[in-house]
Motif scaffolding. Sequence first.
Motif, PDB file in Angstrom:
ATOM      1  N   HIS B 353       6.075  25.056  33.883  1.00 49.25           N
ATOM      2  CA  HIS B 353       7.405  25.250  33.311  1.00 49.25           C
ATOM      3  C   HIS B 353       7.689  24.184  32.245  1.00 49.25           C
ATOM      4  N   HIS B 355      10.227  22.458  31.526  1.00 47.10           N
ATOM      5  CA  HIS B 355      10.900  21.222  31.939  1.00 47.10           C
ATOM      6  C   HIS B 355       9.956  20.249  32.641  1.00 47.10           C
ATOM      7  N   ASP B 356       8.989  20.786  33.338  1.00 46.38           N
ATOM      8  CA  ASP B 356       7.995  19.899  33.955  1.00 46.38           C
ATOM      9  C   ASP B 356       7.152  19.231  32.869  1.00 46.38           C
ATOM     10  N   THR B 359       9.196  16.434  31.214  1.00 52.55           N
ATOM     11  CA  THR B 359       9.294  15.221  32.036  1.00 52.55           C
ATOM     12  C   THR B 359       8.007  14.411  31.980  1.00 52.55           C
ATOM     13  N   ILE B 360       6.884  15.105  32.035  1.00 44.71           N
ATOM     14  CA  ILE B 360       5.592  14.402  32.031  1.00 44.71           C
ATOM     15  C   ILE B 360       5.344  13.767  30.653  1.00 44.71           C
ATOM     16  N   ARG B 363       7.256  10.522  30.110  1.00 43.63           N
ATOM     17  CA  ARG B 363       6.679   9.306  30.696  1.00 43.63           C
ATOM     18  C   ARG B 363       5.507   8.780  29.866  1.00 43.63           C
ATOM     19  N   GLY B 371      13.214  23.971  26.820  1.00 41.41           N
ATOM     20  CA  GLY B 371      14.308  24.858  27.206  1.00 41.41           C
ATOM     21  C   GLY B 371      14.489  25.970  26.202  1.00 41.41           C
ATOM     22  N   ILE B 384      10.917  35.102  27.858  1.00 43.43           N
ATOM     23  CA  ILE B 384      10.707  33.787  28.466  1.00 43.43           C
ATOM     24  C   ILE B 384      12.059  33.090  28.609  1.00 43.43           C
ATOM     25  N   THR B 385      12.092  32.032  29.445  1.00 44.84           N
ATOM     26  CA  THR B 385      13.357  31.306  29.562  1.00 44.84           C
ATOM     27  C   THR B 385      13.389  30.112  28.618  1.00 44.84           C
ATOM     28  N   GLU B 413      -3.867  17.900  34.072  1.00 46.68           N
ATOM     29  CA  GLU B 413      -4.455  17.155  35.184  1.00 46.68           C
ATOM     30  C   GLU B 413      -3.561  17.201  36.420  1.00 46.68           C
ATOM     31  N   ILE B 414      -2.258  17.059  36.189  1.00 46.52           N
ATOM     32  CA  ILE B 414      -1.331  17.074  37.327  1.00 46.52           C
ATOM     33  C   ILE B 414      -1.253  18.466  37.942  1.00 46.52           C
ATOM     34  N   PHE B 415      -1.244  19.478  37.098  1.00 48.58           N
ATOM     35  CA  PHE B 415      -0.967  20.825  37.601  1.00 48.58           C
ATOM     36  C   PHE B 415      -2.216  21.621  38.004  1.00 48.58           C
ATOM     37  N   ASP B 416      -3.407  21.157  37.579  1.00 46.51           N
ATOM     38  CA  ASP B 416      -4.592  21.946  37.923  1.00 46.51           C
ATOM     39  C   ASP B 416      -5.209  21.513  39.255  1.00 46.51           C
TER      40      ASP B 416
END
Lengths: 153, 416
Positions: B353, B355-356, B359-360, B363, B371, B384-385, B413-416
């Motif tokens: 998504h 927004h995720d 955020t990543i 950082r 959005g 799509i949103t 890397e975080i999501f896979d």
Amino acid sequence: MSALRELYQEVILDHGKSPRNFGKPEHVNCESSGHNPLCGDTVTIYLRLNDGIVEEAGFEGRGCAISIASASMMTDILQGKSLDEVRVMFERFHHLVTEDEAACEGGFDGEEFEKLMVLSGVREFPMRVKCATLAWHTMKSALQGGGEGVSTE
Amino acid sequence: MQSVAAVAENTAFDVARRRADFPILGKRVYDKPLVFLDSAASAQKPQSVIDAVNHCYTREYANIHRGVYWLSVRATEAYEGARVKVQRFLNAASEREIVFTKSTTEAINLVATSHGAAALNAGDEIILSQLEHHANIVPWQLLRQRIGIDIKVAPIDAQGNFLLEEFEKLLSPRTRLVAVTHTSNALGTITPVDEIIRMAHAEGALVLLDGAQSVVHGPVDVQALDVDFFAFSGHKLYGPSGIGVLYGKADLLSAMPPYQGGGDMIRRVTFEKTEFADIPSRFEAGTPHIAGAYGLSAAIDYVSAIGMDAIAAHESELLEYATQRLQEINSLRLIGTADDKAGIVSFELDGVHAHDIGTILDREGIAVRVGHHCAQPLMDHFGITGTVRASFGLYTDKSDIDALVQALGAVREIFD
């Protein structure tokens, strides 16, 4: 653990990717829709109440990993709970994702509720707190009779 | 607003030097160098703009137009000087055609309200496009509620191109106004405004262009365009927020009633009757953003010294580079690949998504917009949103895009 890893823990990513209780259960007698105007995300919470007990909970919608995971975990934990327990959980969850660590100490005794602790990482991301609370506010609205629906704004 | 071919001649564009003009670009966030890729939302400010605002408050500030003392006279000269600067920047025929507003949004609301009252009636049609920002949708819906106009929407194709032929079919003798974006904030599509204006005028309709994005990405000449209304904001043009501009042809503005009532927009007031000031003062009730005019003036000086053509060429080169680099990422889908685009790229990553992602990236020190970009009907068009949007300014460097591409690897890397 970095704040990011704290936020996107395996459990959250797992619930985000494979949400539990996704869909509308049969014989729902309580539902409400919630909306986050900031990102356009939506969630609908379905509950089947029987004699003051949540017999079944489900949800539909689309959103980020945090909001989907939160809805998934919430609907898991609600099953079989009395309305009084649900109200207490709502308050505790709100504290969990908004208050600092110290304020939360001692508040979370239930083993089940500890599962939700993984969402506390959202505290470090003020812009994302609403993602975690959308499902809960929507559930509360459903218990209060739905009506206009919930907006995070 | 310029072909990529022109970029080759533009090797003289010195990004490093430009970046040094923007103090905020030296900032570190989360102990990482700031990578600012959200200029389409609001651009950063060069030192000269910051100094101009500071100069106003430190040396020359007083209310304008009424004081007889030196400070007020000086501030009035600077405020009106800014108007002339905007006039030249847009190549308007007269400074009377330049109305200061607080934003593009207010400029469009002004036209919808005042021109709406003067010239539109129930049953009249206006045409918007699928690309519009909410700021160019909602004011017209409010007008529809008030007087019952009809709103039609010119479609786009799957790439985000404005469909001229379809637009032409919507035009009719009932069409009174066409209000479209010059450059889409969400996709970067540059609309074929020459043809839109020609077709609309041939049908007797006026044209308002939402220039919030276009004025930043290339030269705009309102007389050459023959556009009737043109709106933009100072803050996207490296100037302060809180000041915007409405250009309107003098005869049209003169026929419009005031937008708001108050001080500075009157000739004479009694309790029985008020005689309104001439344009543009008629539309500038109340104390305006005086320091904002100093800042906007400095911003126009700044971009003019670099050259809007040079800025356009630089952004065009960045767009080409970013498009190519992002397409190297397998799970990435670009949203909006129109033939003619400004320095804006919107995209989705499979299974993650927006927004995720935002955020990543944050950082990693990377600022992007995630959005719906205040363009929900456009998001609906693509089913799509929202998207992740990276947008470029004159200070954007290829290294910013490299940082984005690398950080998207961290997302995977975080999501896979």
